[in-house]
Motif scaffolding. Structure first.
Motif, PDB file in Angstrom:
ATOM      1  N   UNK A  69       0.807  -1.224   0.000  1.00  0.00           N
ATOM      2  CA  UNK A  69       0.000   0.000   0.000  1.00  0.00           C
ATOM      3  C   UNK A  69       0.837   1.270   0.000  1.00  0.00           C
ATOM      4  N   UNK A  70       2.148   1.149   0.179  1.00  0.00           N
ATOM      5  CA  UNK A  70       3.018   2.321   0.144  1.00  0.00           C
ATOM      6  C   UNK A  70       3.354   2.741  -1.287  1.00  0.00           C
ATOM      7  N   UNK A  71       3.002   1.926  -2.282  1.00  0.00           N
ATOM      8  CA  UNK A  71       3.404   2.209  -3.654  1.00  0.00           C
ATOM      9  C   UNK A  71       2.822   3.530  -4.155  1.00  0.00           C
ATOM     10  N   UNK A  72       3.623   4.325  -4.832  1.00  0.00           N
ATOM     11  CA  UNK A  72       3.094   5.553  -5.433  1.00  0.00           C
ATOM     12  C   UNK A  72       1.955   5.230  -6.395  1.00  0.00           C
ATOM     13  N   UNK A  73       0.849   5.947  -6.274  1.00  0.00           N
ATOM     14  CA  UNK A  73      -0.278   5.760  -7.175  1.00  0.00           C
ATOM     15  C   UNK A  73      -1.181   4.596  -6.843  1.00  0.00           C
ATOM     16  N   UNK A  74      -1.002   3.980  -5.678  1.00  0.00           N
ATOM     17  CA  UNK A  74      -1.790   2.788  -5.347  1.00  0.00           C
ATOM     18  C   UNK A  74      -3.287   3.086  -5.333  1.00  0.00           C
ATOM     19  N   UNK A  75      -3.644   4.337  -5.082  1.00  0.00           N
ATOM     20  CA  UNK A  75      -5.067   4.712  -5.050  1.00  0.00           C
ATOM     21  C   UNK A  75      -5.698   4.668  -6.439  1.00  0.00           C
ATOM     22  N   UNK A  76      -4.901   4.510  -7.465  1.00  0.00           N
ATOM     23  CA  UNK A  76      -5.427   4.499  -8.835  1.00  0.00           C
ATOM     24  C   UNK A  76      -6.103   3.188  -9.194  1.00  0.00           C
ATOM     25  N   UNK A  77      -5.766   2.097  -8.521  1.00  0.00           N
ATOM     26  CA  UNK A  77      -6.279   0.804  -8.952  1.00  0.00           C
ATOM     27  C   UNK A  77      -7.735   0.631  -8.531  1.00  0.00           C
ATOM     28  N   UNK A  78      -8.486  -0.052  -9.393  1.00  0.00           N
ATOM     29  CA  UNK A  78      -9.894  -0.315  -9.132  1.00  0.00           C
ATOM     30  C   UNK A  78     -10.285  -1.629  -9.797  1.00  0.00           C
TER      31      UNK A  78
END
Length: 331
Positions: A69-78
């Motif tokens: 969950x620390x990965x940059x951009x992790x909020x992009x996945x759906x």
């Protein structure tokens, strides 16, 4: 092309770039139960598409494991496609189309053109455009070879994501798939700002207590065969419940079994909530784990493969050990 040198990979980028520039909307995706290479590669590609000004979505059937969950951009996945028609789907780190996952497969299948970028030994050969190098230790390494020589800006975020893919698929440069070239690429990524300390702390130096408890159970269930050259263990759903652990907490368990000094081949069998058995197999040296995995409909690399079984965990373990012993004898 199933084998490509770094120079050959870099020469493939202009053709792929033309396809990207011609597309109005792009889907990025990878396999179910995503690991560091799948997520790192897809998210790195997402940042590159940002640079190119392309509309896109990052689709995964399963959420990211907590340790990533620390990965940059992790909020992009759906796992919920927007429904917008896609001209291009780019699927990374995938050798068999069935491993995309049912929640996102219809969107990927509906795209006008499919690109596969992968480093696995192919069970199938999906894709209208295939960029595949089985000599690359990770899909992230392939992307680095596509982008580094071709004037793509490697931001600290992209560098971190690519380095995560390379590190996780080479076991932090411990596995036999580590190459001199991959070390050079890693150095380039560090120079570009990859956050090595943050990666190591999140992936290798942090374990939740339930994971430690579950590993204790895995060790108590440890069995050996073939004069202690084969190690395997089983985990039932009750083991997960009693420890409070979840599937992603088993990451790395099988590698610890392979560390036993006499062991040349190791496996772990996990019972899912549905009752289906998930199998991970590892080996040392020239012992080809894919020979075993293919007997269960799976696949992977020479030293690391995965599969599933619909048998009970006892029957699956018996069949698996028999196949591993046979594989060992023929190696």
């Amino acid at each position: 092309m199933t084998e490509a040198s770094p120079n050959q990979l870099s020469e493939m980028w202009p053709g792929l770039l033309a396809e990207i520039q011609a597309a109005n909307h792009i889907l990025l995706a990878s396999h179910v139960n995503p690991d560091g290479d799948a997520l790192g590669s897809a998210l790195a590609f997402s940042f590159v598409l940002d640079q190119l000004g392309k509309s896109h979505e990052v689709l995964f059937h399963h959420p990211a494991p907590k340790y990533l969950n620390f990965l940059p951009g992790i909020e992009r996945i759906t796992n919920q496609p927007s429904g917008r028609p896609a001209d291009l789907a780019i699927v990374v780190d995938l050798e068999a189309i069935g491993r995309i996952g049912e929640t996102i497969y219809p969107a990927i299948a509906a795209a006008k053109k499919l690109v596969i970028i992968d480093h696995h030994q192919p069970n199938e050969r999906p894709g209208d455009i295939r960029i595949v190098s089985t000599k690359s230790p990770a899909t992230a390494a392939i992307l680095a070879d596509l982008w580094l020589p071709n004037n793509i800006e490697i931001s600290p975020e992209i560098a971190t994501l690519l380095l995560v893919g390379i590190l996780t698929d080479t076991g932090n440069f411990r596995y036999p798939n580590t190459t001199p070239h991959s070390m050079h690429v890693a150095a380039d990524l560090l120079e570009a700002g990859a956050k090595l300390t943050a990666i190591n702390e999140a992936i290798y130096l942090t374990k939740p207590l339930p994971a430690v408890k579950l590993f204790g159970k895995a060790l108590s269930n440890l069995r050996l065969a073939a004069d202690n050259q084969v190690a395997y263990t089983t985990l039932r759903q009750s083991d997960f419940t009693n420890s409070g652990a979840i599937e992603e907490d088993t990451e790395g368990f099988v590698n610890e079994l392979l560390a036993i000094d006499t062991v040349r081949m190791a496996a772990i069998l996990r019972e899912s909530a549905s009752g289906r058995i998930k199998i991970s197999i590892r080996s040392q040296g020239p012992i080809d784990t894919t020979q075993v995995a293919k007997q269960f409909g799976g696949g992977g690399h020479i030293n690391a493969s995965g599969a599933h079984s619909d048998d009970t965990i006892e029957v699956a373990a018996e069949k698996l050990v028999e196949a591993m012993v046979q594989c060992l004898a023929s190696s």
